[in-house]
Scaffold this active site. Structure first.
Site, PDB file in Angstrom:
ATOM      1  N   ASP A   8       0.858  -1.187   0.000  1.00 54.47           N
ATOM      2  CA  ASP A   8       0.000   0.000   0.000  1.00 54.47           C
ATOM      3  C   ASP A   8       0.901   1.246   0.000  1.00 54.47           C
ATOM      4  OD1 ASP A   8      -2.393   1.627   0.505  1.00 54.47           O
ATOM      5  OD2 ASP A   8      -1.603   1.829   2.537  1.00 54.47           O
ATOM      6  N   GLY A  43      -5.553   2.671  -3.077  1.00 54.11           N
ATOM      7  CA  GLY A  43      -6.849   3.223  -3.438  1.00 54.11           C
ATOM      8  C   GLY A  43      -6.715   4.411  -4.370  1.00 54.11           C
ATOM      9  N   LYS A 191      -8.485  -5.073  -3.457  1.00 59.30           N
ATOM     10  CA  LYS A 191      -7.048  -5.353  -3.525  1.00 59.30           C
ATOM     11  C   LYS A 191      -6.775  -6.857  -3.455  1.00 59.30           C
ATOM     12  CE  LYS A 191      -5.473  -0.982  -1.454  1.00 59.30           C
ATOM     13  NZ  LYS A 191      -4.542  -0.401  -0.478  1.00 59.30           N
ATOM     14  N   ASP A 214      -2.090  -0.766   5.990  1.00 64.92           N
ATOM     15  CA  ASP A 214      -2.336  -0.116   7.290  1.00 64.92           C
ATOM     16  C   ASP A 214      -3.808   0.098   7.582  1.00 64.92           C
ATOM     17  OD1 ASP A 214      -3.065   3.126   6.910  1.00 64.92           O
ATOM     18  OD2 ASP A 214      -2.228   2.131   5.183  1.00 64.92           O
ATOM     19  N   ASN A 217      -9.184  -1.047   4.067  1.00 60.01           N
ATOM     20  CA  ASN A 217      -9.275  -1.396   2.644  1.00 60.01           C
ATOM     21  C   ASN A 217      -8.158  -2.363   2.220  1.00 60.01           C
ATOM     22  OD1 ASN A 217      -7.355   0.770   2.879  1.00 60.01           O
ATOM     23  ND2 ASN A 217      -7.455   1.055   0.689  1.00 60.01           N
TER      24      ASN A 217
END
Length: 265
Positions: A8, A43, A191, A214, A217
């Site tokens: 991420d 995202g 994801k 973290d 999502n």
């Protein structure tokens, strides 16, 4: 032996100064040199994510828009794409207009909102992205989009999410990327599914993948990967499902994961 690591960006790869530290950068390069596929899973829009990916020297497909778009960095070829169902887009627009909520949509990788406000300005600044204002909501609601984003108070969004799930049904995926960001994608725009797709694309098993994140999502990705890693600064719910908790994004947590599980230092 792990063959692919998906990381991420916000509050994971980059620190609170929005930078990839030299130590983390060196670890990414060492992982690539060891033959591991290093990719990003975010995202963010592709336009925003690819800038960071290119800075870090990646040249692989990256996962963007929560998993709704997997696109190659080298030739910008789209490998996997899911749009929010059009009926759901219209319903979200109607709901947000009726309840006076801030809604963002993405058209051809550009960020649009129906009006300019502080939420939009702050979001664009945080993501270092340009935005466009178009008050023609009929037009915006009629264009294909990989993601819709509502920005509001975290507690309010926690109450809103189940209402939207009821309104929109099972064709969409609703998640929070930050406490004040509620994101709506196609049900296959996660994801986790994008990670499965990339593992297959590179010919490795999901058991040979690592996912680092973290926020909530990231949970599908952590649950899918062979090794699901939560950052030290991750939300408690993500730490609970992770196989391993690393240091925070301000303490080179990603470097620690690469050193321990890929380079086996």
């Amino acid at each position: 032996m792990y063959k692919l690591i998906a990381i991420d960006i916000d509050d994971t790869l980059i620190n609170d100064d929005k930078e990839v530290t030299p130590a983390t950068q060196a670890a990414l390069e060492a992982a690539i040199a060891a033959g591991v596929v290093v990719t990003l899973a975010t995202g963010r829009a592709y336009a925003s994510a690819q800038a960071i990916a290119r800075q870090t020297g990646l040249n692989v497909p990256i996962i963007t828009y929560q998993g709704s778009l997997v696109k190659n960095l080298m030739d910008e070829k789209v490998l996997y794409e899911r749009f929010v169902p059009q009926d759901a887009v219209r319903k979200v627009f109607e709901y947000c207009i009726e309840h006076n909520l801030h809604l963002q949509t993405y058209v051809d990788d550009k960020l649009y909102s129906r009006d300019e406000n502080q939420k939009l300005i702050d979001y664009a600044a945080a993501n270092r992205t340009q935005y466009y204002v178009d008050p023609d909501t009929e037009k915006l609601a009629g264009i294909k989009t990989p993601k819709l984003l509502i920005i509001d108070d975290p507690a309010f969004l926690d109450e809103l999410a189940p209402k939207l799930r009821e309104l929109l049904g099972s064709e969409v995926h609703i998640t929070k990327s930050k406490p004040h960001y509620l994101e709506i994608t196609h049900k296959e725009g996660t994801k986790g599914l994008a990670l499965e797709f990339l593992a297959d694309y590179f010919g490795c098993k999901v058991s040979e993948t690592i996912a680092v994140g973290d926020s909530w999502n990231d949970h599908e990705m952590l649950e899918t990967a062979g090794l699901g890693v939560a950052m030290g600064n991750a939300i408690p719910a993500l730490k609970e499902i992770a196989n391993y908790v690393t240091a925070s994004n301000n303490e080179d947590g990603v470097k620690q994961v690469i050193d321990k599980f890929i380079l086996q230092k």
